[in-house]
Design an enzyme around this catalytic site. Structure first.
Site, PDB file in Angstrom:
ATOM      1  N   TYR A 206      12.945  12.923  -9.212  1.00  0.00           N
ATOM      2  CA  TYR A 206      11.841  13.165  -8.280  1.00  0.00           C
ATOM      3  C   TYR A 206      11.869  14.633  -7.886  1.00  0.00           C
ATOM      4  O   TYR A 206      12.710  15.055  -7.089  1.00  0.00           O
ATOM      5  CB  TYR A 206      11.973  12.296  -7.027  1.00  0.00           C
TER       6      TYR A 206
ATOM      7  N   LEU B 288       0.932  -0.983  -2.155  1.00  0.00           N
ATOM      8  CA  LEU B 288      -0.401  -0.580  -1.689  1.00  0.00           C
ATOM      9  C   LEU B 288      -1.216   0.044  -2.813  1.00  0.00           C
ATOM     10  O   LEU B 288      -2.212   0.732  -2.555  1.00  0.00           O
ATOM     11  CB  LEU B 288      -0.275   0.395  -0.513  1.00  0.00           C
TER      12      LEU B 288
ATOM     13  N   ARG C 130      -0.743   2.484  -4.786  1.00  0.00           N
ATOM     14  CA  ARG C 130      -0.777   3.947  -4.701  1.00  0.00           C
ATOM     15  C   ARG C 130      -1.886   4.449  -3.763  1.00  0.00           C
ATOM     16  O   ARG C 130      -2.458   5.509  -3.971  1.00  0.00           O
ATOM     17  CB  ARG C 130      -0.948   4.554  -6.095  1.00  0.00           C
ATOM     18  N   GLY C 131      -2.155   3.667  -2.736  1.00  0.00           N
ATOM     19  CA  GLY C 131      -3.134   4.087  -1.737  1.00  0.00           C
ATOM     20  C   GLY C 131      -4.496   3.467  -1.900  1.00  0.00           C
ATOM     21  O   GLY C 131      -5.363   3.642  -1.035  1.00  0.00           O
TER      22      GLY C 131
ATOM     23  N   GLY D 288      -5.753   0.202   1.664  1.00  0.00           N
ATOM     24  CA  GLY D 288      -5.475   0.710   3.001  1.00  0.00           C
ATOM     25  C   GLY D 288      -5.131   2.169   3.077  1.00  0.00           C
ATOM     26  O   GLY D 288      -4.648   2.645   4.104  1.00  0.00           O
ATOM     27  N   GLY D 289      -5.368   2.928   1.993  1.00  0.00           N
ATOM     28  CA  GLY D 289      -5.060   4.346   2.009  1.00  0.00           C
ATOM     29  C   GLY D 289      -6.188   5.169   2.581  1.00  0.00           C
ATOM     30  O   GLY D 289      -7.214   4.649   3.021  1.00  0.00           O
TER      31      GLY D 289
END
Length: 304
Positions: free
Chosen positions: A36, A186, A188-189, A192-193
């Site tokens: 990362y 989620l 990746r948004g 609810g992003g």
């Protein structure tokens, strides 16, 4: 991952504050990967834990994803010698003498999974690793790995928009007593992003024109459930994943303290059988449009 630029610019101080807020709220699981942002995320987690007891956190670390100097994926390396080397660097960046779960990020097609798991098992015996995990692998690989050493969990994408594991992978894991750490809860948004598509998101198929609008309509249909529960769409999505079994842990990415509050509050959302049936009607299995990853990345997934 989201704290290291995957979905747009972040601030390290705010990220550390977010990790502290999560630990203060009773959270324990911190998931990272040595690739990362080429170690940035491990350094960030290590910095956050310097002010806390090591026992406050369960550190789950992925390894094996190779990067070019430009930061682009360039294949996998899960050779036993590489496993030991990667762990040494992770321990240094994290500022600890052990990790709680260690897992190859993807299957290395050039290395039998038995060799990779055998190398991690040696690290368990030596005290550097507590438990062995897997990530994004299919039923055959899971069985072969579990025949070498106990496997704690499989980290894999699972959400209302990604339910493929229900066909074969989840039954095999349950047969073998292997938990599921569900990421992408989620989508990746999408669920609810904020609606923004920063960082790497624009290249994801489900965010492409045509697909995005279709998927947004699916998610919006859940508003009736959320309103009835006095919850947000994100909380309903997290509660749905958590409600699929006590052996499934939703892994929710957060970048700001306020998101921690929303995530923790999802534990108070209860979905009864009628709610679950209605959700299946609104968002049927397989209804999402677009693959989970771009076409060039799909061969890396042993579980597809």
């Amino acid at each position: 991952m989201g704290m290291s630029g995957a979905y747009g610019q972040t601030a390290d101080d705010e990220s550390v504050h977010t990790i502290h807020a999560y630990l203060d709220a009773g959270g324990t699981l911190l998931d990272t990967g040595d690739f990362y942002a080429a170690g940035h995320n491990e350094l960030l987690v290590g910095r956050a834990l310097r002010e806390r007891s090591r026992d406050d956190a369960v550190l789950s670390v992925k390894f094996g994803e190779m990067l070019t100097p430009a930061g682009m994926p360039s294949g996998e390396d899960a050779r036993p010698a590489a496993v030991r080397n990667f762990l040494m660097y992770s321990l240094q960046r994290l500022g600890t003498d052990h990790v709680d779960i260690y897992r190859p990020a993807r299957l290395d097609p050039a290395v039998p999974i038995e060799e990779t798991i055998g190398a991690i098992a040696e690290l368990v015996e030596q005290g550097y690793v507590r438990h062995i995990g897997l990530s994004e692998v299919g039923p055959e690989t899971i069985r072969r790995a579990a025949a070498v050493a106990p496997i704690s969990d499989l980290q894999i994408e699972y959400s209302l928009l990604s339910r493929d594991i229900e066909d074969e992978i989840l039954p095999v894991c349950r047969e073998l007593g292997i938990g599921i750490t569900a990421y992408g809860v989620l989508a990746r948004g999408l669920i609810g992003g904020s609606g923004a598509a920063g960082g790497a998101l624009p290249m994801m198929p489900r965010f492409q024109p045509g697909n995005r609008e279709h998927n947004d309509r699916l998610v919006t249909s859940l508003k009736e459930i959320a309103d009835a529960k006095h919850a947000t769409l994100a909380q309903v999505a997290i509660a749905w994943v958590a409600g699929q079994g006590a052996d499934i842990v939703p892994l929710v990415g957060s970048r700001r303290p306020g998101q921690i509050e929303t995530m923790i509050a999802s534990t108070t959302v209860t979905l009864d059988p009628e709610d679950l049936a209605r959700i299946d009607e609104l968002v049927p299995k397989g209804a999402a449009r677009g693959a989970r990853y771009p076409e060039g990345h799909m061969p890396d997934l042993d579980d597809r």
